[in-house]
Design a protein around this motif. Structure first.
Motif, PDB file in Angstrom:
ATOM      1  N   TYR A  80       7.464   2.397   7.641  1.00 18.67           N
ATOM      2  CA  TYR A  80       7.228   2.474   6.190  1.00 18.67           C
ATOM      3  C   TYR A  80       8.565   2.506   5.471  1.00 18.67           C
ATOM      4  CZ  TYR A  80       2.369   3.488   7.233  1.00 18.67           C
ATOM      5  OH  TYR A  80       1.080   3.388   7.692  1.00 18.67           O
TER       6      TYR A  80
ATOM      7  N   LYS B 162      -0.431   3.948   1.218  1.00 18.31           N
ATOM      8  CA  LYS B 162      -1.173   4.752   2.204  1.00 18.31           C
ATOM      9  C   LYS B 162      -0.414   4.754   3.534  1.00 18.31           C
ATOM     10  CE  LYS B 162      -5.130   3.306   4.161  1.00 18.31           C
ATOM     11  NZ  LYS B 162      -6.549   2.899   4.166  1.00 18.31           N
TER      12      LYS B 162
ATOM     13  N   GLU C 172      -1.000   5.210   7.484  1.00 18.08           N
ATOM     14  CA  GLU C 172      -2.084   5.249   8.474  1.00 18.08           C
ATOM     15  C   GLU C 172      -1.754   6.227   9.594  1.00 18.08           C
ATOM     16  OE1 GLU C 172      -3.523   1.425   9.583  1.00 18.08           O
ATOM     17  OE2 GLU C 172      -3.776   0.812   7.491  1.00 18.08           O
TER      18      GLU C 172
ATOM     19  N   ALA D 296       0.839  -1.200   0.000  1.00 19.10           N
ATOM     20  CA  ALA D 296       0.000   0.000   0.000  1.00 19.10           C
ATOM     21  C   ALA D 296       0.876   1.253   0.000  1.00 19.10           C
ATOM     22  CB  ALA D 296      -0.894  -0.005   1.231  1.00 19.10           C
TER      23      ALA D 296
ATOM     24  N   THR E 152       0.198   8.394  -3.638  1.00 20.50           N
ATOM     25  CA  THR E 152       0.182   7.633  -4.898  1.00 20.50           C
ATOM     26  C   THR E 152       1.581   7.545  -5.474  1.00 20.50           C
ATOM     27  OG1 THR E 152      -0.104   9.543  -6.359  1.00 20.50           O
ATOM     28  CG2 THR E 152      -2.129   8.552  -5.461  1.00 20.50           C
TER      29      THR E 152
ATOM     30  N   GLU F 100      -2.332   3.564  -6.383  1.00 14.12           N
ATOM     31  CA  GLU F 100      -2.374   3.616  -4.917  1.00 14.12           C
ATOM     32  C   GLU F 100      -1.683   2.437  -4.253  1.00 14.12           C
ATOM     33  OE1 GLU F 100      -6.449   4.308  -3.818  1.00 14.12           O
ATOM     34  OE2 GLU F 100      -6.374   6.380  -4.544  1.00 14.12           O
ATOM     35  N   SER F 101      -1.137   1.546  -5.045  1.00 16.40           N
ATOM     36  CA  SER F 101      -0.355   0.442  -4.478  1.00 16.40           C
ATOM     37  C   SER F 101       0.609  -0.069  -5.549  1.00 16.40           C
ATOM     38  CB  SER F 101      -1.275  -0.698  -4.012  1.00 16.40           C
ATOM     39  OG  SER F 101      -1.934  -1.267  -5.117  1.00 16.40           O
TER      40      SER F 101
ATOM     41  N   ASP G 105      -5.474   8.997   8.357  1.00 13.91           N
ATOM     42  CA  ASP G 105      -4.824   8.226   7.292  1.00 13.91           C
ATOM     43  C   ASP G 105      -4.589   9.121   6.074  1.00 13.91           C
ATOM     44  OD1 ASP G 105      -5.200   6.162   9.015  1.00 13.91           O
ATOM     45  OD2 ASP G 105      -6.607   5.046   7.747  1.00 13.91           O
ATOM     46  N   ARG G 106      -3.473   8.920   5.422  1.00  8.41           N
ATOM     47  CA  ARG G 106      -3.175   9.698   4.208  1.00  8.41           C
ATOM     48  C   ARG G 106      -2.927   8.743   3.046  1.00  8.41           C
ATOM     49  NH1 ARG G 106      -0.444  14.913   4.503  1.00  8.41           N
ATOM     50  NH2 ARG G 106      -1.426  15.991   6.235  1.00  8.41           N
ATOM     51  N   GLN G 107      -3.678   8.904   1.992  1.00  5.18           N
ATOM     52  CA  GLN G 107      -3.445   8.090   0.796  1.00  5.18           C
ATOM     53  C   GLN G 107      -2.470   8.826  -0.122  1.00  5.18           C
ATOM     54  OE1 GLN G 107      -4.817   4.822  -0.253  1.00  5.18           O
ATOM     55  NE2 GLN G 107      -2.981   5.168  -1.499  1.00  5.18           N
TER      56      GLN G 107
END
Ligand code: SF4
Length: 764
Positions: free
Chosen positions: A474, A442, A444, A440, A578, A584-585, A574-576
């Protein structure tokens, strides 16, 4: 008037900001001297004055038991009989004071090989602040008891002062020469030659793809490397060459590869293990030395490996650490009794083809050192690889023909394959074989740490220390493949990937509510908003950044980093994020074993016509324009083709959904740069299955390069006879035209053009 002139090199500052408001650490962009070496351009004749040419000399004197000296240009012979000279010196100089007191002088007539360091000490610094001869000890004492610099001079003039004329800011001295000596027939260094050539004295680095103007960084590195750092790295490199030459010449008590105690060969894997010395600890340099083997042949190899790794692009900007490592290596050389076989000013100078070939080997060795270092940290070493570091480094200090250099490069490529195999074995033994994993993009909410670089062992230690702490981890940039390794994935706090490739770190880390750990390159000079949140470890360094060193047992204590993450608290929601194409993944984990386990299906798909061609589109990412080619290439590759990828170049397209062929996604991420070993294994297995050579497979390598690991991989591919490699976004600046032509002729090495054109050429 805001014009200020550098009194050392003549550079004129004429910027909008008043000179007085420039920061205190402002340095001349040409010769690097400090702000206090600038004078106001006070009269209209100042610039014309610069057109007058002079020789350059170091004048020395002594009084009160102390020695001092400074560079002068205003020297002339007044009469031949008696032999009288005149010279002028600014009254503020410490040397002026000593000349007045002692009435004795010694003049070293400088030659064109005088190094920048000499000017740094004798021109840019004051004897009131430093002991110049401690900083520049390469001196001898003449007959009138004064020091002089034989090594970078062609003559010495010793004498006594008999007259002093007040000339305002300066004193004009007249002195009789009482003793003199000629050392050699080299040309005397003139002021104009110094100014013309100052860029080489200043710095010269052309080891990476983003090098200035595609030819070389001469004033400051595009990467942010300052001239002082380039100089420190050059000196470190020379010292490593000197040490390797000494080690090669002196096999003390059988201290050579394979003979030292504690090294055993793991026959099953073809990998050597060194249980006793597989752990690195931080020595005086803050870089790794191996406490267990520090005074052995292997300890010396490890110093060289770490020194080479330190000089890779974007690894270490910390002069103190680099100089400390140089000191360790110099001390180590004393043990072997060797001398100096190469000097800093020779490193990148000479016949352009020989410099090109020598530099290619040096940069390849730097790349291989990174792999050897990572393997060693995981307890693996290979005696052949170790021995080749000594061989390769010592060869850099010797003279070879072009043919001999090319042979050495091919031999090196074969050894690097072994080193990549070593690291492949080390990684899979420690962390398991990579398996496909969706990652991901994203982040969290809550506290988190970002880890970048290539050192999986550091990540493992951090994961163990964050277990159950409520702090997520991350990956960033080079660390993305970690998500494929079962022993790392099993820690649930290894959440996903933050951001994209290394060159975007300054914008991606801006105001980040989390600390960032740099385990290896690529470290860029940090922005103000996150510099105090950045941590380095191992060979990575940046002045002022917090460094986490290993303890005597090799363990690193990350508690300060974890505490920092808790204080910063992370994002409130949470922050998405890209990838560069909006995905997004991303998917990772198609390592060698996963791909080879599927070989029957892959071969079946090729035979059935479902897969027409494989492209290995991999290598480094970077900031320079032209890298959009790789995105275009993948987007335009026909649907019956498969893209294997590895290393940061993947970020150009790894978030794209370009579909699947049967059970396989069309983009298969094989890992990081050293996983080129896995890609080679796959290619060899496919060639065997199809009963052909690797060059006959429906496979084309389309590589992007940036730093020196790409150099060692390219040499490995060439040593295996792999042809038709496409390389971009530019050809290495360190390939001379003749060397490039030789590679093109022998290996059909191809510079990339456009995605359309190259695809058309490859697919016919
Ligand atoms: Fe320039 Fe690259 Fe060298 Fe940095 S590493 S100074 S950018 S050539």
């Amino acid at each position: 008037m805001n014009k200020h002139i550098c009194i050392i090199c003549g550079y004129i500052y004429d910027g909008n900001l008043p000179f007085s408001e420039l920061p205190p650490d402002y340095a001349c962009p040409i010769c690097g001297v400090a702000k206090n070496k600038f004078e106001v351009v006070s009269h209209e004749h100042k610039e014309p004055f610069l057109k007058i040419n002079y020789g350059l000399y170091v004048i020395t004197s002594s009084s009160g038991g102390k020695d001092n000296g400074c560079v002068i240009d205003a020297l002339m012979q007044l009469t031949d009989n008696p032999p009288v000279v005149a010279f002028s010196i600014n009254k503020v100089n410490k040397t002026h004071e000593m000349l007045v007191e002692s009435k004795k002088f010694c003049i070293s007539v400088l030659t064109e090989d005088a190094p920048r360091e000499l000017f740094r000490v004798f021109s840019a610094k004051s004897g009131k602040d430093i002991e110049k001869f401690e900083e520049f000890p390469e001196t001898e004492r003449g007959p009138n008891g004064l020091l002089y610099i034989r090594k970078y001079s062609n003559a010495r003039l010793s004498g006594t002062i008999f007259d002093m004329i007040d000339a305002g800011t300066h004193t004009l001295f007249r002195g009789e020469v009482t003793d003199s000596e000629i050392f050699n027939n080299k040309d005397t260094l003139t002021y104009s030659a110094y100014r013309k050539d100052v860029k080489y004295r200043q710095m010269f680095c052309f080891q990476c793809q983003q090098t200035a103007k595609g030819t070389g960084c001469a004033m400051i590195g595009v990467c942010g490397k300052k001239p002082e750092t380039a100089y420190a790295q050059d000196i470190l490199t020379c010292e490593m060459i000197n040490l390797a030459a000494a080690m090669r010449a002196t096999a003390k008590g059988g201290e050579t590869a394979g003979a030292a105690a504690g090294v055993s060969t793991d026959k099953a894997s073809g990998v050597s293990t060194d249980g006793a010395s597989g752990v690195s600890t931080d020595g005086a340099s803050g870089v790794s030395t191996d406490g267990a083997s520090a005074d052995t042949w292997y300890g010396a190899v490890d110093l060289i490996v770490d020194g080479l790794f330190t000089t890779i692009t974007n690894v270490n900007f910390d002069n103190e650490k680099i100089n400390a490592l140089t000191g360790e290596i110099k001390a180590k050389r004393a043990r072997y009794g060797g001398g100096e076989v190469i000097y800093q000013e020779e490193l990148f100078r000479g016949d352009e083809n020989l410099v090109s070939l020598r530099s290619t080997l040096l940069f390849g060795l730097r790349g291989m050192a990174a792999y050897a270092h990572h393997a060693r940290i995981l307890g693996k070493r290979d005696s052949e690889v170790d021995a080749w570091f000594i061989k390769g480094m010592s060869e850099l200090g010797t003279v070879h023909t072009i043919g001999e250099w090319l042979e050495l490069l091919m031999e090196f490529g074969g050894v690097n394959l072994k080193c990549m195999a070593l690291l492949d074995g080390a990684n899979t033994a420690a962390f398991g074989d990579p398996v496909p994993a969706r990652v991901a993009l994203k982040v969290e909410k809550g506290p988190f740490i970002v880890v970048t670089g290539h050192d999986l062992h550091d990540l493992k230690m951090l994961l163990e220390q964050t277990d159950g702490k409520g702090v997520d981890v991350y990956t960033h940039g080079e660390m993305l493949p970690a998500h494929g390794y079962p022993e790392l994935k099993k820690h649930p706090q290894l959440m996903g990937n933050f951001g994209t490739a290394w060159q975007n770190q300054q914008s991606e880390f801006k105001d980040i509510p989390a600390p960032v750990l740099f385990t290896t390159n690529c470290l860029m000079p940090p922005g103000k908003s996150y510099g105090d949140k950045a941590y380095t470890t191992s060979v990575v360094g940046y002045p002022g950044m917090k460094h986490i060193a290993a303890g005597a047992d090799g363990r690193k204590d990350f508690s300060a980093l974890i505490e920092h993450a808790m204080q910063l608290g992370g994002f409130p929601e949470d922050r998405q994020f890209t990838g560069v194409n909006g995905g997004e993944s991303v998917t990772v984990g198609y390592g060698r074993k996963t791909v080879l386990d599927s070989a029957p299906d892959i071969i079946g798909a090729v035979k059935a016509g479902a897969i027409r061609h494989f492209f290995l589109v991999g290598g480094c990412d970077g900031a320079q324009p032209g890298r959009g080619y790789y995105t275009d290439f993948v987007k335009q590759a026909p649907k019956d083709t498969v893209i294997l990828t590895l290393a940061c170049g993947r970020y150009r397209f790894n978030d794209l959904d370009i579909g699947a062929i049967g059970p396989f996604p069309r983009i298969l991420d094989m890992g990081q740069c050293n996983d080129a070993y896995g890609a080679i294994q796959v290619a060899v297995a496919l060639a065997e299955a199809f009963g052909c050579g690797v060059n006959d497979l429906p496979l084309t390598l389309v590589l992007s390069w940036y730093e020196q690991k790409a150099v060692c991989i390219l040499l490995t591919l060439l040593s295996l006879g792999i042809k038709n490699i496409y390389i971009g976004p530019s050809i290495p600046a360190f390939f001379s035209e003749a060397v490039l032509n030789a590679l093109v002729e022998k290996f059909d090495l191809r510079p990339i053009t456009t995605a359309e054109q190259d695809l058309a050429t490859i697919l016919g």
